[in-house]
Design an enzyme around this catalytic site. Structure first.
Site, PDB file in Angstrom:
ATOM      1  NE  ARG A  33       6.657   0.065  -1.793  1.00 16.78           N
ATOM      2  CZ  ARG A  33       6.092  -0.722  -0.883  1.00 16.78           C
ATOM      3  NH1 ARG A  33       5.628  -0.224   0.220  1.00 16.78           N
ATOM      4  NH2 ARG A  33       5.994  -2.016  -1.113  1.00 16.78           N
ATOM      5  NE  ARG A  37      -0.228   3.566   3.205  1.00 11.74           N
ATOM      6  CZ  ARG A  37      -0.597   2.469   3.846  1.00 11.74           C
ATOM      7  NH1 ARG A  37      -1.727   2.452   4.518  1.00 11.74           N
ATOM      8  NH2 ARG A  37       0.164   1.398   3.830  1.00 11.74           N
ATOM      9  NE  ARG A  46      -4.144   3.157  -0.865  1.00 11.95           N
ATOM     10  CZ  ARG A  46      -5.103   2.355  -0.449  1.00 11.95           C
ATOM     11  NH1 ARG A  46      -6.339   2.562  -0.811  1.00 11.95           N
ATOM     12  NH2 ARG A  46      -4.820   1.343   0.338  1.00 11.95           N
ATOM     13  CG  ASP A  83       2.518  -4.129  -5.222  1.00 12.95           C
ATOM     14  OD1 ASP A  83       3.019  -3.325  -4.415  1.00 12.95           O
ATOM     15  OD2 ASP A  83       2.542  -5.359  -5.042  1.00 12.95           O
ATOM     16  CE1 TYR A 159       4.208 -10.058   0.330  1.00 11.99           C
ATOM     17  CE2 TYR A 159       6.036 -10.204  -1.210  1.00 11.99           C
ATOM     18  CZ  TYR A 159       5.458  -9.647  -0.089  1.00 11.99           C
ATOM     19  OH  TYR A 159       6.127  -8.673   0.607  1.00 11.99           O
TER      20      TYR A 159
HETATM   21  O1  1CP Z   1       8.625   2.733  -5.459  1.00  9.65           O
HETATM   22  C1  1CP Z   1       7.576   3.256  -5.887  1.00  9.65           C
HETATM   23  O2  1CP Z   1       7.196   4.406  -5.564  1.00  9.65           O
HETATM   24  C2  1CP Z   1       6.788   2.515  -6.953  1.00  9.65           C
HETATM   25  C3  1CP Z   1       5.733   1.684  -6.577  1.00  9.65           C
HETATM   26  C4  1CP Z   1       5.902   0.386  -5.794  1.00  9.65           C
HETATM   27  C5  1CP Z   1       6.893  -0.620  -5.884  1.00  9.65           C
HETATM   28  C6  1CP Z   1       8.171  -0.602  -6.704  1.00  9.65           C
HETATM   29  C7  1CP Z   1       4.949  -0.089  -4.869  1.00  9.65           C
HETATM   30  C8  1CP Z   1       3.755   0.659  -4.464  1.00  9.65           C
HETATM   31  N1  1CP Z   1       5.299  -1.352  -4.463  1.00  9.65           N
HETATM   32  C9  1CP Z   1       6.489  -1.704  -5.052  1.00  9.65           C
HETATM   33  C10 1CP Z   1       7.222  -2.963  -4.927  1.00  9.65           C
HETATM   34  C11 1CP Z   1       6.832  -3.951  -3.889  1.00  9.65           C
HETATM   35  N2  1CP Z   1       5.585  -4.321  -3.478  1.00  9.65           N
HETATM   36  C12 1CP Z   1       7.767  -4.777  -3.224  1.00  9.65           C
HETATM   37  C13 1CP Z   1       9.259  -4.765  -3.472  1.00  9.65           C
HETATM   38  C14 1CP Z   1       9.957  -3.648  -2.804  1.00  9.65           C
HETATM   39  C15 1CP Z   1       9.948  -3.649  -1.280  1.00  9.65           C
HETATM   40  O3  1CP Z   1      10.547  -4.550  -0.676  1.00  9.65           O
HETATM   41  O4  1CP Z   1       9.337  -2.719  -0.715  1.00  9.65           O
HETATM   42  C16 1CP Z   1       7.056  -5.621  -2.364  1.00  9.65           C
HETATM   43  C17 1CP Z   1       7.623  -6.671  -1.436  1.00  9.65           C
HETATM   44  C18 1CP Z   1       5.657  -5.332  -2.527  1.00  9.65           C
HETATM   45  C19 1CP Z   1       4.493  -6.010  -1.886  1.00  9.65           C
HETATM   46  C20 1CP Z   1       3.617  -5.061  -1.162  1.00  9.65           C
HETATM   47  N3  1CP Z   1       2.880  -4.100  -1.773  1.00  9.65           N
HETATM   48  C21 1CP Z   1       3.382  -4.946   0.207  1.00  9.65           C
HETATM   49  C22 1CP Z   1       3.913  -5.890   1.264  1.00  9.65           C
HETATM   50  C23 1CP Z   1       5.208  -5.551   1.858  1.00  9.65           C
HETATM   51  C24 1CP Z   1       5.547  -6.605   2.920  1.00  9.65           C
HETATM   52  O5  1CP Z   1       6.196  -6.178   3.889  1.00  9.65           O
HETATM   53  O6  1CP Z   1       5.187  -7.774   2.797  1.00  9.65           O
HETATM   54  C25 1CP Z   1       2.510  -3.874   0.423  1.00  9.65           C
HETATM   55  C26 1CP Z   1       1.977  -3.348   1.737  1.00  9.65           C
HETATM   56  C27 1CP Z   1       2.201  -3.343  -0.847  1.00  9.65           C
HETATM   57  C28 1CP Z   1       1.281  -2.211  -1.155  1.00  9.65           C
HETATM   58  C29 1CP Z   1       1.907  -1.024  -1.760  1.00  9.65           C
HETATM   59  N4  1CP Z   1       2.638  -1.039  -2.935  1.00  9.65           N
HETATM   60  C30 1CP Z   1       3.034   0.231  -3.257  1.00  9.65           C
HETATM   61  C31 1CP Z   1       2.532   1.113  -2.222  1.00  9.65           C
HETATM   62  C32 1CP Z   1       2.710   2.597  -2.192  1.00  9.65           C
HETATM   63  C33 1CP Z   1       1.839   0.314  -1.298  1.00  9.65           C
HETATM   64  C34 1CP Z   1       1.070   0.804  -0.076  1.00  9.65           C
HETATM   65  C35 1CP Z   1      -0.339   0.934  -0.557  1.00  9.65           C
HETATM   66  C36 1CP Z   1      -1.272   1.811   0.190  1.00  9.65           C
HETATM   67  O7  1CP Z   1      -1.872   1.297   1.135  1.00  9.65           O
HETATM   68  O8  1CP Z   1      -1.514   2.967  -0.242  1.00  9.65           O
END
Ligand code: 1CP
Length: 351
Positions: A33, A37, A46, A83, A159
């Site tokens: 990540r 943000r 964004r 994602d 999910y």
């Molecule tokens: O790492 C990076 O910078 C690359 C982009 C990336 C990756 C690899 C994002 C962007 N998401 C992910 C993987 C991801 N997404 C995972 C696996 C890794 C982890 O455990 O964090 C999971 C579980 C998700 C699902 C997801 N996407 C959630 C839910 C998390 C939960 O606690 O249930 C959420 C909130 C997102 C949105 C998301 N994805 C990525 C970002 C930067 C965001 C936030 C979006 C925003 O509001 O701007």
């Protein structure tokens, strides 16, 4: 440096060297990540993009967001901005991101709902993602590697079945206990979809891919073996067979004592370690020559100062005698001051 002598294959890349088993005085560093943000330039883009999915599916924006942390911190690898939930989306499931709450999907909790999904992932639907990979690869210096990724079948299934995160993934786990054939069919479909999605990223220019299993650590050992280890093993074996040059990173977050069996079965080039993992035990659990990736506490990164330096030094001391990729134990938190990321990178490179 003679750039023409290096190719996009990244001959100079510390990151790819670590994945080939090299022990380096200065190990590579990137952060899960690393785009997001906590960066003001991300928040600005964004807001312009509209929704999170619009950001993911607009190559111009997704490319820019992927490159933002590379410009600021000179990290050793970029990770595609996307994602894990684009895979269910491309299987025909409705996916939304609700502001301040997270992902929401129309649940697939029964055989009849499962039957409505596509049998194969629609790679055409994800064309903007692969175009982003190509644009990012073209924009990066040769020594900066590009990582593609997918979610592990179990984590993505939690999910898909629950329709959202949280509640200990109980909806998916209940389905797995009550209707193991239905859950197995979902996992099998995700294995095939993930392989196709990863190979499309590799064809577009990704040199390594990471499989994120964020939620399998909670499973008891037998369920972990069936729903986490076996599907990730199958994905890695299929990707290696089709693209032997690509490097694989498997991150089963919180595997703990299950890591040894996981690492023995999964043909990955590196294993990710979550924040709470015992690094010495993990090194002993993973075959010699295979890299480890981790596991600075993301909250030490928020704190910064001497605590952050000590956290980085701990990783280097415990794991630096083997192939190592410095990273966090989980993703960068939103409240992280960007200067602390610069501090972490400087601390890794100080040797
Ligand atoms: O790492 C990076 O910078 C690359 C982009 C990336 C990756 C690899 C994002 C962007 N998401 C992910 C993987 C991801 N997404 C995972 C696996 C890794 C982890 O455990 O964090 C999971 C579980 C998700 C699902 C997801 N996407 C959630 C839910 C998390 C939960 O606690 O249930 C959420 C909130 C997102 C949105 C998301 N994805 C990525 C970002 C930067 C965001 C936030 C979006 C925003 O509001 O701007």
């Amino acid at each position: 440096m003679n750039r023409s002598a290096t190719s996009a294959a990244g001959a100079e890349s510390r990151f790819l060297k670590a994945l080939s088993g090299e022990v380096q005085t200065v190990p590579p560093v990137w952060l899960m990540r690393q785009a997001g943000r906590y960066l003001p330039e991300y928040r600005e883009l964004r807001a312009r993009a509209g929704s999170f999915l619009d950001l993911c599916y607009t190559p111009e924006f997704a490319t820019e967001v992927t490159l933002q942390p590379i410009r600021r911190f000179a990290l050793d690898a970029a990770i595609l901005f996307s994602d894990i939930l684009v895979v269910p989306h491309a299987l025909g499931q409705e996916v939304r991101f609700v502001e301040g709450e997270g992902p929401r999907l129309d649940p697939v909790a029964s055989l009849s709902e499962f039957a409505r999904l596509r049998e194969e992932i629609d790679l055409g639907f994800l064309a903007p993602v692969y175009e982003t990979v190509a644009r990012v690869r073209a924009a990066l210096d040769p020594e900066v590697a590009l990582i593609g990724f997918c979610g592990a079948p179990y984590t993505v299934a939690t999910y898909m079945v629950g329709g959202r995160g949280g509640d200990e993934q109980a909806a998916a786990r209940k389905l797995a206990y009550r209707e193991p054939e239905t859950f197995q069919a979902l996992i099998d479909r995700l294995v095939e979809a993930s392989v196709a999605h990863l190979l499309a990223q590799v064809r577009a220019g990704a040199q390594a891919v990471q499989v994120f299993d964020s939620w399998s650590g909670d499973l008891p050992p037998a369920e972990f073996a069936r729903w986490s280890t076996e599907p990730i093993r199958a994905i890695c074996a299929k990707v290696k067979a089709a693209a032997p040059e690509v490097k694989l990173i498997a991150f089963a977050r919180g595997a703990g004592a299950k890591l040894a069996d996981f690492a023995a079965a999964v043909p990955a080039d590196a294993f990710g370690l979550a924040t709470a993992e015992n690094r010495i035990a993990a090194r002993a659990a993973v075959p010699a020559g295979v890299a480890l990736q981790g596991n600075v506490d993301p909250i030490a990164l928020v704190a910064g100062g001497a605590a952050l330096d000590a956290a980085v030094d701990g990783v280097l001391a415990d794991l630096g005698h083997g192939p190592l990729i410095v990273n966090l134990g989980h993703g960068v938190r939103q409240e992280t001051p960007p200067e602390h990321v610069a501090q972490m990178v400087a601390r890794v490179r100080r040797g």
